[in-house]
Design a protein around this motif. Sequence first.
Motif, short mmCIF file in Angstrom:
data_model
loop_
_atom_site.label_atom_id
_atom_site.label_comp_id
_atom_site.label_asym_id
_atom_site.label_seq_id
_atom_site.Cartn_x
_atom_site.Cartn_y
_atom_site.Cartn_z
N LEU C 565 0.84 -1.21 0.00
CA LEU C 565 0.00 0.00 0.00
C LEU C 565 0.86 1.25 0.00
N ILE C 569 1.51 4.53 -3.11
CA ILE C 569 1.40 5.98 -3.14
C ILE C 569 2.23 6.54 -4.29
N PHE C 603 -10.09 -1.13 -0.24
CA PHE C 603 -9.24 -0.09 0.33
C PHE C 603 -8.42 0.59 -0.76
N SER C 607 -8.97 4.55 -1.26
CA SER C 607 -8.06 5.38 -0.46
C SER C 607 -7.33 6.38 -1.36
N SER C 608 -6.53 7.23 -0.71
CA SER C 608 -5.96 8.36 -1.45
C SER C 608 -5.19 7.89 -2.68
N LEU C 631 -7.83 14.08 1.44
CA LEU C 631 -7.10 12.83 1.56
C LEU C 631 -7.58 12.05 2.79
N GLN C 634 -10.91 10.53 1.91
CA GLN C 634 -10.79 9.39 1.01
C GLN C 634 -10.28 8.16 1.76
N THR C 635 -9.23 8.35 2.56
CA THR C 635 -8.63 7.20 3.24
C THR C 635 -9.54 6.68 4.36
N ALA C 638 -12.35 4.90 2.83
CA ALA C 638 -11.86 3.62 2.30
C ALA C 638 -11.76 2.60 3.42
N TYR C 639 -11.24 3.04 4.56
CA TYR C 639 -11.05 2.12 5.68
C TYR C 639 -12.38 1.56 6.15
#
Lengths: 74, 61, 653
Positions: C565, C569, C603, C607-608, C631, C634-635, C638-639
């Motif tokens: 993960l 990025i 996720f 996520s970002s 961000l 988004q994260t 997602a979580y």
Amino acid sequence: MAKTMDELTVGQRAEVGAIKAPKQLKRRLMDMGFTKGVDVEVVKMAPMGDPMEVALRGYNLCLRKAEARVIELR
Amino acid sequence: MIVMILSNIVVALLIILMLWYAVHTIRKQRKEDGCGSCKKNSAHSCPSSGCKGCSYSNKCH
Amino acid sequence: MQTIALIGNPNCGKTTLFNELTGITAYVGNWPGVTVEKKEGMWNNIKVLDLPGVYSLSPYSPEEKLSRRYILDEQPDLIVDVIDATNLERSLYLTSQLAELGRSVLLVLNMQDLLEREGIVIDTKRLSLMTGCPVVSISASKGIGLESFKKEVEHALKENKAPACPLFSNYVENLLTTIIEDDYLHLIPSGRPQRWAAIKLLEEDELFLSSMPPIPEAFAEFLHQAKTNLRLHFEDDPEAIIIDQRYKVAEHIAKHCQTKKFQKKRFNFDTIATSRFGAIPLFIAIMGAVFYLSIGLVGGYTTGILENFFAYLGSNLSILLDSLGVFPLLSGILIDGIIAGVGSVLTFVPQLFVLFLLLSILEDCGYMARIAFIMDRLMRTIGLSGKSIIPMVIGTGCSVPAIMSSRTIEHQKQRELTVLVTPFIPCGAKMPVFALMLTYFFPGKWYIAPLIYVLGILAVIITGLLARAIDKHKEKNAFILELPRYQLPSAKNVYLQTRERTLGFVAKAGTIILLSSVIIYLLSSYNFTLQSVDSDDSMLAIFGKFISPVFIPLGFGFWQASVALLTGIAAKESIVSTLSVTMGTQALSSFFDPASALSYMTFILLSSPCIAAISAMAKEFGNRKKLLYALIWQTGFAYLTALLIRMLAMLIL
């Protein structure tokens, strides 16, 4: 009350009269060619009946009914 | 023996070459995406002198 | 060095001309507003600028301000006014404003190849006489007329003759003359012609007024009186009167220079594309076909072949290097690092190529504006605009151009919301992870792949609804969009765009992914005393174990997933390469179960986004705090969603 553009149905033509809107929106509409006396024709309504497609000055434009409501016809 | 040494050198060179190329390209891209791509002359102005860098950072000039 | 500036209505072909001249491959699409910033290039020792498309030089929209400020302050030697020849009248409205800026103007009638089909004939000599500008006919997309364009540019640069200003009605002209005679007009900044300044004073143009010293009382009184008289005389406000006058001039010129033959109504694709019942099913069908062709048909065929190829390459090279006695360190970097990592990403090139190709065809043909038209009502219920759909469609390819294209949305809050939700749409780079997980854990269950897109769309809807609920001032905003003519996608544009995006993907594989694969390989094969160890005791493992507890509730609390993960990025493709490098020969199933595979995918989906998309977002927000909130949202979202998905999956599976 003058008739406004949102009241037109598909296929109807009309002549634009005054635009009653805040400065910025008015300028935007006029820049796109909605000046006094110009011919507009409603081409189509979007599937859910809101934005409408109009033809003017030889091109097609879409705008919401809320915006069409500020354009008076004569 | 010679074959072993040679092949080790060849593989090592290959890896170094690829890594060098990768780093080089990334650095070049960084430069293009950063202010390095702007000519610092007064005819340009951020945010929109047309260079890629200005479109991201806004403070090149 | 001399400078020429290309300007014109949106979608008139400026950028195509710019690309043709400079050999630069700037982004072209067939919906209004593609060029959002000015671009520079060189052509025959002349600096060429591509300005954003504008309908007018009003002081309201950012593009209009930019174009106007550029021409006034930086004074290009020649303004090249690109005109869509099939839309002469509206184009001349802009010309009437350009003519007043005091620079020489060259009129370029673009798309002359379409004139015949539309039954239009334009008398260019007469047009040149009436506007006082040289006129040249070209077709930028077909490359016709560029020779004479070159000649006219050189000629115009040599002559440097200002065009004729449009003449308004006598009443307005008299007023302008009196205003120009006032001493106050000597105070205007250099480069601004007096007539233009006089008109701006009448229009009460905010941008202009703010650049001027305060108006002396007597003159202010006079201006006020003049405006009152204008109002009485024309029954409208001065700004509107000027626009009206300009359009009258444009109408007059167009009437005298252009003859239109009556055209029989031809079949128009819009009878289906925007019809009441057909429009939305057609849109879904088109998007479905795009994904089926790229991911399903081409992807299904090529992925296996390429995977086998890289596996074959790796194993044979490994045997060869072993027999030659190459150190395990070196052969490991080459085979388990580079070939495994880069190969796992390159596998997806063919299907992404097809996806980028189909998307650029969609962008180039004019359908995007129709999607905005048919989807506006729906998008509005979730606080977005019809124009937000364009970034989302482009976002299925890559989020970066998608986020950039959100700039055509006028309303700031809607634009920011669009930027926030666009990364929820799975981009091409996330596809490798999904494909890996789906083929491994859900073979034959074809319906899960579309569900990923559905989940992305749901995330967009939920975010939109929430943002709408939080936002108390429901500002009204305009949705005014030109529906351009459909056109056959130009092979050149499609080719350039597809090539650029595909090469961008390949380049990432050769740079970031190659580097990260090597680093990940080394970190996962050695411990801190630099001894070769099992990956579970490696530096990377120790590092990854710091973060991984966070993901225990989601079902992937082992270090390989967390490290993947993190590398994601840099680029989402490297998730797959990191997984394949760190897991080595161990099977995916010894780490994931179907439920945790689903939550991992969720996720990654929500996520970002990658660093390139984050910087594009930063640019659009123009504010670090907003970016940080975005961000975090988004994260965090997602979580939570991943957690929910895992629980649901454990119940069902």
